[in-house]
Write a protein that holds these residues in place. Sequence first.
Motif, PDB file in Angstrom:
ATOM      1  N   ASN A 132       0.828  -1.209   0.000  1.00 52.05           N
ATOM      2  CA  ASN A 132       0.000   0.000   0.000  1.00 52.05           C
ATOM      3  C   ASN A 132       0.857   1.251   0.000  1.00 52.05           C
ATOM      4  OD1 ASN A 132      -2.221  -1.664   0.147  1.00 52.05           O
ATOM      5  ND2 ASN A 132      -2.470  -1.448   2.352  1.00 52.05           N
ATOM      6  N   ASN A 139      -6.652   3.932  -1.993  1.00 52.08           N
ATOM      7  CA  ASN A 139      -6.379   2.653  -1.343  1.00 52.08           C
ATOM      8  C   ASN A 139      -6.726   2.769   0.128  1.00 52.08           C
ATOM      9  OD1 ASN A 139      -5.327   0.261  -0.262  1.00 52.08           O
ATOM     10  ND2 ASN A 139      -3.659   0.210  -1.743  1.00 52.08           N
ATOM     11  N   LYS A 140      -7.820   2.140   0.533  1.00 52.49           N
ATOM     12  CA  LYS A 140      -8.291   2.243   1.906  1.00 52.49           C
ATOM     13  C   LYS A 140      -7.524   1.324   2.850  1.00 52.49           C
ATOM     14  CE  LYS A 140     -11.353   5.041   0.307  1.00 52.49           C
ATOM     15  NZ  LYS A 140     -11.167   6.502   0.437  1.00 52.49           N
ATOM     16  N   SER A 142      -8.071  -1.657   3.572  1.00 60.47           N
ATOM     17  CA  SER A 142      -8.917  -2.607   4.298  1.00 60.47           C
ATOM     18  C   SER A 142      -9.190  -3.867   3.493  1.00 60.47           C
ATOM     19  CB  SER A 142     -10.239  -1.952   4.678  1.00 60.47           C
ATOM     20  OG  SER A 142     -10.907  -1.475   3.523  1.00 60.47           O
ATOM     21  N   ASP A 202     -10.989   2.754  -7.462  1.00 62.78           N
ATOM     22  CA  ASP A 202     -11.767   3.057  -6.262  1.00 62.78           C
ATOM     23  C   ASP A 202     -13.256   3.203  -6.569  1.00 62.78           C
ATOM     24  OD1 ASP A 202     -11.771   5.421  -7.652  1.00 62.78           O
ATOM     25  OD2 ASP A 202     -10.969   6.659  -6.018  1.00 62.78           O
TER      26      ASP A 202
END
Length: 328
Positions: A132, A139-140, A142, A202
């Motif tokens: 990440n 980019n969360k 999660s 996203d």
Amino acid sequence: MKWKCCSPRRRKCTLSSDMLVPRRGFSIQELLVSITVIAILMALILPAVQQARESARRTQCVSNLRQLGIAMHSYADVYQFVPPGNTNGYSAFVLLLPFLEQSSLYAEFDLASLAQDSSNSRFHRTPLAILNCPSDPGNKGSIAQNNYVANAGSGLHESGQFRGVFTIPALGGQRGGGWIRFDSITDGLSNTAGFAEILVSDGSRHNLRIVGSVKPAFRDSGQSAEFTQKCDSPETLTRRVSTGDRGFPWIDGNHPTTLYNHVAPPNHRACTNDGSVPDGSFPVSSTHGLTANVCLVDGSVRGISSHIDQKTWQAIGTRAGAEVVSEF
């Protein structure tokens, strides 16, 4: 203050007027000036703070890529070749897990089965921090998104698609597949790209997060510049585009999830070639201004400009093209 008594019997007292002390406060004009000064200071300080934070995030991004480069060399020391870009559908990142201090996670994979099997669906929700980039707000962190991709080649269509470093051994000699050793990277480790960064999908139609489609198909590998121009055109967006493919999941060894190519320079739109994914263009991209970080096979990390000469960019995408690589 002192009290002054007017009557000895009633003991009624009042404040003596000569003892009153005048009080001083902010006028409206002074308050407005103070607010203005604070606003100016904030306007001067905030950009500097944001720049410092982005610098730290970019440093972390470079560190992540460097760690991937070290892991690649550690893998090659053990197995004598670079991890393939696709093994039974698994990405190179899966094979690199033991060299990224993720041996316990690696042990959970059954590499004899296909990566797309339902038994592996849980890994689609398993994040891996080293994949990440903290600069990418899309980019969360999660789910199993990854901002880093492996170099599959430089070409448009068959002539150069898998002539990079991370190939598909199942193809054998076809289209440049096979097992790649360091001594087969004759262009030089410092002149050949290994890993790079991308912006993940996203769900939006952000120019660098979607995958468009160029029609009709291009079949000539010498038409890369023309293909890139058409891919970037508004016409591409009038067709159906994918908003959820780039960088997800990191276990999948295919374009556009974990592989990229050098058809187009950094920070251009990705496109399939009339629906054909392997023959399309999947460039690197980032939020670091007009550059993108690339880890060369020697382990060094360079910030590559979006304005790099296209021939030079394609040259560092091949492992044995014998091209003359100018400064980049």
